[in-house]
Scaffold this active site. Sequence first.
Site, PDB file in Angstrom:
ATOM      1  N   CYS A  65       0.846  -1.256  -0.073  1.00  0.00           N
ATOM      2  CA  CYS A  65       0.106  -0.038  -0.026  1.00  0.00           C
ATOM      3  C   CYS A  65       0.603   1.252  -0.039  1.00  0.00           C
ATOM      4  O   CYS A  65       2.097   1.255   0.026  1.00  0.00           O
ATOM      5  CB  CYS A  65      -0.985  -0.080   1.039  1.00  0.00           C
ATOM      6  SG  CYS A  65      -0.148   0.286   2.705  1.00  0.00           S
ATOM      7  N   ALA A  68       2.969   1.805   3.000  1.00  0.00           N
ATOM      8  CA  ALA A  68       4.135   0.937   2.946  1.00  0.00           C
ATOM      9  C   ALA A  68       5.277   1.746   2.263  1.00  0.00           C
ATOM     10  O   ALA A  68       6.518   1.680   2.850  1.00  0.00           O
ATOM     11  CB  ALA A  68       3.836  -0.345   2.399  1.00  0.00           C
ATOM     12  N   ARG A  99      11.867  -5.007   6.852  1.00  0.00           N
ATOM     13  CA  ARG A  99      12.330  -4.907   5.419  1.00  0.00           C
ATOM     14  C   ARG A  99      14.044  -5.106   5.294  1.00  0.00           C
ATOM     15  O   ARG A  99      14.648  -4.952   4.339  1.00  0.00           O
ATOM     16  CB  ARG A  99      12.179  -3.298   4.922  1.00  0.00           C
ATOM     17  CG  ARG A  99      12.493  -2.973   3.623  1.00  0.00           C
ATOM     18  CD  ARG A  99      11.703  -1.820   3.040  1.00  0.00           C
ATOM     19  NE  ARG A  99      12.545  -1.253   1.762  1.00  0.00           N
ATOM     20  CZ  ARG A  99      13.245  -0.260   1.719  1.00  0.00           C
ATOM     21  NH1 ARG A  99      13.476   0.331   2.810  1.00  0.00           N
ATOM     22  NH2 ARG A  99      13.602   0.270   0.686  1.00  0.00           N
ATOM     23  N   HIS A 198       5.993   6.546  -2.301  1.00  0.00           N
ATOM     24  CA  HIS A 198       7.416   6.982  -2.202  1.00  0.00           C
ATOM     25  C   HIS A 198       7.420   8.689  -2.657  1.00  0.00           C
ATOM     26  O   HIS A 198       8.140   9.314  -1.976  1.00  0.00           O
ATOM     27  CB  HIS A 198       8.031   6.353  -3.653  1.00  0.00           C
ATOM     28  CG  HIS A 198       8.198   4.876  -3.479  1.00  0.00           C
ATOM     29  ND1 HIS A 198       8.422   4.244  -4.557  1.00  0.00           N
ATOM     30  CD2 HIS A 198       8.339   4.158  -2.384  1.00  0.00           C
ATOM     31  CE1 HIS A 198       8.236   2.917  -4.197  1.00  0.00           C
ATOM     32  NE2 HIS A 198       8.368   2.750  -2.902  1.00  0.00           N
TER      33      HIS A 198
HETATM   34 FE1  CFM Z   1      13.281   0.798  -5.432  1.00  0.00          FE
HETATM   35 FE2  CFM Z   1      12.770  -1.495  -5.511  1.00  0.00          FE
HETATM   36 FE3  CFM Z   1      11.187   0.002  -4.084  1.00  0.00          FE
HETATM   37 FE4  CFM Z   1      13.687  -0.646  -3.407  1.00  0.00          FE
HETATM   38 FE5  CFM Z   1      12.798  -2.648  -1.825  1.00  0.00          FE
HETATM   39 FE6  CFM Z   1      11.800  -3.472  -4.101  1.00  0.00          FE
HETATM   40 FE7  CFM Z   1      10.496  -1.930  -2.522  1.00  0.00          FE
HETATM   41 MO1  CFM Z   1      10.838  -4.342  -1.882  1.00  0.00          MO
HETATM   42  S1  CFM Z   1      14.667  -0.968  -5.331  1.00  0.00           S
HETATM   43  S2  CFM Z   1      12.572   1.293  -3.341  1.00  0.00           S
HETATM   44  S3  CFM Z   1      14.639  -1.488  -1.581  1.00  0.00           S
HETATM   45  S4  CFM Z   1      11.433   0.057  -6.296  1.00  0.00           S
HETATM   46  S5  CFM Z   1      12.954  -4.764  -2.827  1.00  0.00           S
HETATM   47  S6  CFM Z   1      12.263  -3.617  -6.154  1.00  0.00           S
HETATM   48  S7  CFM Z   1       9.837  -3.604  -3.819  1.00  0.00           S
HETATM   49  S8  CFM Z   1      11.118  -2.512  -0.876  1.00  0.00           S
HETATM   50  S9  CFM Z   1       9.300  -0.130  -3.097  1.00  0.00           S
END
Ligand code: CFM
Length: 545
Positions: A65, A68, A99, A198
Amino acid sequence: MATAKKKLVQWEPTDIKKELLKKYPAKVARKRAKQILINEAQENTTPEITANVRTIPGIITMRGCTYAGCKGVIMGPTRDIVNLVHGPIGCSFYAWLTRRNQTDAGPDGENYMPYCFSTDMQDSDIIFGGEKKLAAAIQEIYDLFHPKAITIFATCPVGLIGDDIHTVARNMKEKLGDCNVFAFSCEGYKGVSQSAGHHIANNQVFSHMVGENNEEKAGEYKINLLGEYNIGGDGFEIDRVLKKCGITTISTFSGNSTYDQFASAHMADLSCVMCHRSINYVADMMETKFGIPWIKVNFIGAKSTAKSLRKIAEYFGDQQLIDRVEAVIAEEMPAVDAVREEVLPRTQGKTAMLFVGGSRAHHYQDLFAEMGMKTVSAGYEFAHRDDYEGRHVIPHLKVDADSRNIEELEVEADPERYSPRKTEAELKALEEKGYKFKEYDGIMPDMEKGSLVIDDLNQYEAEKLVELMKPDIFCAGIKEKFSIQKLGIPMKQLHSYDSGGPYAGFKGAVNFYKEIDRLVNSKVWSYMKAPWQESPELSATYVWE
Ligand code: CFM
């Protein structure tokens, strides 16, 4: 002598796609068809994929989500900021140290990561409002820890009842005086995935912290490392290599980061973007506001690491740095090559599938390629079209109700602090030599023709793909791990790395070669049969059947 022959699975990508869609009701099949692509990426003819759209309800997505993405991904690895979740306790508890982003508390020892901060909302708070409770929690944190900053995260119920977390933050910041307090409207439902989280996190980091500290930083060749989150210690290995080269990291967004790193990020001379998906817009804003150019790097894979180091050295253009980088590569590579050559006869020709987040499904293909392994199918959970097809599609991205919901900051050149790090002529000279700024071509041009690129894969499709294509290894996350292993295929978590890592940089490559060799050559999962596979008692059907 009988040699074990590698199984040969014959399949046509078009048939696989048909098989994946066969079970779906017509409307679902139509929607999924646009997210399942047979790769034909050639120069300028990358096919269009549908991405960053709502998941079909009930389909058992791999996604997370928006909360997250904001609380866990971007702010999770910050060690000297207290991250307070405003919501029911479950939202905190399940985000508590899961994580595997690692921390080194450093000489100051300030590290709030092992704690779990929550307002623990109850039914009565939902009915009467949670603002007073939130203000009291902020005060309690301040009295106990006196941190540099307290950030507040909205969970779904907070958005639904309308608590004004930003006003609470503003009032508390004023009241406390020496503690930066700000909030994120990152309710879980706010966007279609964690990608929205993000963006919400990064906008606030940029608005409330970046540029606060104008003190000159010591060191040469100053860079920001954007989109590196120190999972399994990746960031530590990258730091080790950069340091050895004499490159100074002013800030990492946000692996093992501190408040001051964000505050000083505008003092760097180059931004290096590791995870394009989670942060590319910050790199753009740093350039627009402060004049810091950005490049895409990748420290996953030994060759990619070497390439990225050379790219950084070329940017600064100083012979001393260029020589130092070459010396480091020459020093690090023999140990990497020795392990690679040792595993190669056992890994060569094996196949992999990668379904991870928004960047690793691409980056890890480099590591597999170094081991002679082919990625037959890959996709992201929540990436956007530019992460699949390249940044040239950005101006043509459709804006829908969901993406409009996520604020785009309007950034202008800072009247005092904007200073272009290179002159127009210098930039042009680099570009004429083939140097690329602000460039990311996405996953598809790097994948073989005919491979399957699938966005937002779900549980059903994952199992079907494995059944049909029988890869030697499947890479995804914890939700997929056991269902895949039950199908007899080794499964490697590429989010948390299971309990392994680091896999970045040179030492990381060695770790990865050894781990994958062990996994693809162990037969343990194929010996396992679940009781219901041997004597099925119940079989389910779908309602539309
Ligand atoms: Fe970038 Fe990722 Fe992500 Fe990531 Fe991660 Fe991920 Fe993620 Mo899991 S590199 S920041 S450190 S998009 S592994 S492939 S899914 S937490 S949001």
